[in-house]
Write a protein that holds these residues in place. Sequence first.
Motif, PDB file in Angstrom:
ATOM      1  N   THR A 159      -2.368  -9.423  -2.303  1.00 51.87           N
ATOM      2  CA  THR A 159      -2.085  -9.013  -3.686  1.00 51.87           C
ATOM      3  C   THR A 159      -1.171  -7.800  -3.619  1.00 51.87           C
ATOM      4  O   THR A 159       0.036  -7.937  -3.540  1.00 51.87           O
ATOM      5  CB  THR A 159      -3.384  -8.724  -4.457  1.00 51.87           C
ATOM      6  N   SER A 160      -1.732  -6.624  -3.633  1.00 52.16           N
ATOM      7  CA  SER A 160      -0.940  -5.405  -3.438  1.00 52.16           C
ATOM      8  C   SER A 160      -1.892  -4.221  -3.359  1.00 52.16           C
ATOM      9  O   SER A 160      -3.005  -4.257  -3.887  1.00 52.16           O
ATOM     10  CB  SER A 160       0.066  -5.205  -4.576  1.00 52.16           C
ATOM     11  N   THR A 161      -1.444  -3.184  -2.710  1.00 55.16           N
ATOM     12  CA  THR A 161      -2.169  -1.915  -2.722  1.00 55.16           C
ATOM     13  C   THR A 161      -1.379  -0.935  -3.582  1.00 55.16           C
ATOM     14  O   THR A 161      -0.289  -1.250  -4.059  1.00 55.16           O
ATOM     15  CB  THR A 161      -2.323  -1.368  -1.293  1.00 55.16           C
ATOM     16  N   PHE A 162      -1.913   0.259  -3.766  1.00 50.85           N
ATOM     17  CA  PHE A 162      -1.201   1.219  -4.605  1.00 50.85           C
ATOM     18  C   PHE A 162      -1.502   2.634  -4.137  1.00 50.85           C
ATOM     19  O   PHE A 162      -2.465   2.894  -3.403  1.00 50.85           O
ATOM     20  CB  PHE A 162      -1.572   1.047  -6.086  1.00 50.85           C
ATOM     21  N   GLU A 204       6.152   8.430   1.010  1.00 54.67           N
ATOM     22  CA  GLU A 204       6.255   7.860  -0.337  1.00 54.67           C
ATOM     23  C   GLU A 204       6.643   6.392  -0.298  1.00 54.67           C
ATOM     24  O   GLU A 204       6.080   5.569  -1.020  1.00 54.67           O
ATOM     25  CB  GLU A 204       7.286   8.644  -1.144  1.00 54.67           C
ATOM     26  N   VAL A 205       7.624   6.039   0.541  1.00 57.11           N
ATOM     27  CA  VAL A 205       8.103   4.659   0.593  1.00 57.11           C
ATOM     28  C   VAL A 205       7.212   3.784   1.468  1.00 57.11           C
ATOM     29  O   VAL A 205       6.950   2.623   1.146  1.00 57.11           O
ATOM     30  CB  VAL A 205       9.558   4.631   1.121  1.00 57.11           C
ATOM     31  N   PHE A 206       6.743   4.340   2.579  1.00 60.98           N
ATOM     32  CA  PHE A 206       5.915   3.572   3.517  1.00 60.98           C
ATOM     33  C   PHE A 206       4.590   4.297   3.746  1.00 60.98           C
ATOM     34  O   PHE A 206       4.344   4.862   4.814  1.00 60.98           O
ATOM     35  CB  PHE A 206       6.637   3.383   4.858  1.00 60.98           C
ATOM     36  N   PRO A 207       3.717   4.313   2.737  1.00 63.47           N
ATOM     37  CA  PRO A 207       2.444   5.030   2.897  1.00 63.47           C
ATOM     38  C   PRO A 207       1.573   4.381   3.979  1.00 63.47           C
ATOM     39  O   PRO A 207       1.499   3.161   4.094  1.00 63.47           O
ATOM     40  CB  PRO A 207       1.802   4.894   1.510  1.00 63.47           C
ATOM     41  N   LYS A 208       0.938   5.236   4.773  1.00 59.70           N
ATOM     42  CA  LYS A 208       0.082   4.733   5.862  1.00 59.70           C
ATOM     43  C   LYS A 208      -1.331   4.438   5.375  1.00 59.70           C
ATOM     44  O   LYS A 208      -2.049   3.654   5.977  1.00 59.70           O
ATOM     45  CB  LYS A 208       0.025   5.747   7.014  1.00 59.70           C
ATOM     46  N   VAL A 209      -1.740   5.129   4.316  1.00 58.37           N
ATOM     47  CA  VAL A 209      -3.057   4.915   3.714  1.00 58.37           C
ATOM     48  C   VAL A 209      -2.852   4.689   2.221  1.00 58.37           C
ATOM     49  O   VAL A 209      -2.199   5.499   1.552  1.00 58.37           O
ATOM     50  CB  VAL A 209      -3.999   6.104   3.956  1.00 58.37           C
ATOM     51  N   THR A 210      -3.398   3.592   1.708  1.00 55.54           N
ATOM     52  CA  THR A 210      -3.243   3.253   0.295  1.00 55.54           C
ATOM     53  C   THR A 210      -4.603   2.929  -0.301  1.00 55.54           C
ATOM     54  O   THR A 210      -5.618   2.901   0.399  1.00 55.54           O
ATOM     55  CB  THR A 210      -2.299   2.052   0.113  1.00 55.54           C
ATOM     56  N   LYS A 211      -4.599   2.656  -1.587  1.00 56.60           N
ATOM     57  CA  LYS A 211      -5.828   2.281  -2.289  1.00 56.60           C
ATOM     58  C   LYS A 211      -5.748   0.828  -2.739  1.00 56.60           C
ATOM     59  O   LYS A 211      -4.664   0.289  -2.937  1.00 56.60           O
ATOM     60  CB  LYS A 211      -6.043   3.184  -3.505  1.00 56.60           C
ATOM     61  N   CYS A 212      -6.914   0.217  -2.899  1.00 61.30           N
ATOM     62  CA  CYS A 212      -6.986  -1.164  -3.368  1.00 61.30           C
ATOM     63  C   CYS A 212      -8.267  -1.323  -4.176  1.00 61.30           C
ATOM     64  O   CYS A 212      -9.321  -0.756  -3.820  1.00 61.30           O
ATOM     65  CB  CYS A 212      -6.970  -2.124  -2.179  1.00 61.30           C
ATOM     66  N   ALA A 257     -11.398   0.574  -2.478  1.00 57.29           N
ATOM     67  CA  ALA A 257     -11.197   0.564  -1.022  1.00 57.29           C
ATOM     68  C   ALA A 257     -10.009   1.452  -0.658  1.00 57.29           C
ATOM     69  O   ALA A 257      -9.070   1.615  -1.437  1.00 57.29           O
ATOM     70  CB  ALA A 257     -10.946  -0.857  -0.525  1.00 57.29           C
ATOM     71  N   MET A 258     -10.092   2.019   0.532  1.00 57.11           N
ATOM     72  CA  MET A 258      -8.978   2.781   1.085  1.00 57.11           C
ATOM     73  C   MET A 258      -8.465   2.002   2.294  1.00 57.11           C
ATOM     74  O   MET A 258      -9.235   1.712   3.217  1.00 57.11           O
ATOM     75  CB  MET A 258      -9.435   4.184   1.493  1.00 57.11           C
ATOM     76  N   CYS A 259      -7.194   1.628   2.274  1.00 58.47           N
ATOM     77  CA  CYS A 259      -6.637   0.712   3.270  1.00 58.47           C
ATOM     78  C   CYS A 259      -5.679   1.435   4.204  1.00 58.47           C
ATOM     79  O   CYS A 259      -4.798   2.185   3.758  1.00 58.47           O
ATOM     80  CB  CYS A 259      -5.903  -0.440   2.587  1.00 58.47           C
TER      81      CYS A 259
END
Length: 413
Positions: free
Chosen positions: A76-79, A265-273, A289-291
Amino acid sequence: MSLLATFESIKKNFKLKPQTYVIDNWVFKLHYKATVLIFLVSSLLVCSRQYIGEHIRCIADGGVPEHVMNTFCFFTSTFTVPWVNMTAEILSKTTDIKHLDASLLDSGNLAHPGVGPYGMNSGEPIKKHAYYQWVPFILFGQAIMFYITHLLWKKLEGGRLRYLVDGLKLAAFALADEEVTVRDSKIPSRQDKEKKINQIRQAFLTRVYINKTWSLKLIFCEILNLLHVILQVLITNTFLQGNFYKLGVEIMDDGLESNVDILDEVFPKVTKCTFYKYGPSGSIQLHDAMCVMALNVINEKIYTYLWFWFIFLFVCSGLGLLWRLLTLVLHSRSKKFNQMVFANTCPGKLNPWNVLTVSKRCNYTDWLFLKYLSKNIDGMVFREIFIGLAEEMEDKEPSKEALILSEEGGKYD
């Protein structure tokens, strides 16, 4: 198939072996050889799990199985929640966005940039990241696009040079009256050599195989290469949501003042889902979740390299066109220029009279054909062809005395 085995399969198709015939220059090769290879290797890297492990790994509560959460968030996508430097105006409007402050990351009070509390009814802006699903497909498609101009030029050229130089690869060793076979190559007889050389001279003089549009088509493809680099920059910038233009510049500027840079900003190493599901009573339950995005470690290296590569490719393509313009202006005007151009393809120094005779009686297509002809045959054979052309052109050119007599005769008429 392992990654190394896949690289081996690419290596077999991109061997640096001498070509049987040459119809372009090194700038052209940068587009359809070096750049295509870079994109193919990059597309394989982002598909590999051998060295970077799982592409995404999410940490969530026990309400959703780990493999389900990983699959859901990847497809889907993370943010992330965009971060800003705190100002008095922002603080006066809200007190719930301190996790966005880049200064908190510098001081060690923020775990990861762009990761903070975000509830079901939160009104804070978010930035979705779904591009990583498409990276291998985009890279592979760009590799194909860079190869198209090469295929177009091969189609427009039509194999004319190959037809003319075929059989002259070892013609410098043609000393016998019969054809000699050495391994997989053939040394033509003296008669065949003379016949082939005469065929090239006649083709040059009568323009049977090389017409006036041959050079125009080559220049068109070279201009197309330059425009294509610009197009690829536009495509990549659109794909990265407008962040590619400034990527290289900000990478060189960042890193001194703040721990938050353009790559975070462009390639975050940790994102949310966020995963939603219905609970036992029918109400919607939110599972946060933290991805960890291991794939973005590769993505940032690839696109950083591509930013600098596109700059290099654009500069080389521009310089190549400037050289083409220079040859167009000087090919029939400068003896020194012609001697310099043909110095590396013809042993010894060409007779200045021959250079002057041929260059002044040639249009640009003829001159460019001679240049590429010199790249495809032995230097001694090319020297023989060149001198022969000069002699034939001189014989066909009316003498000065004949021109004077004809002009005087015209006056009396």
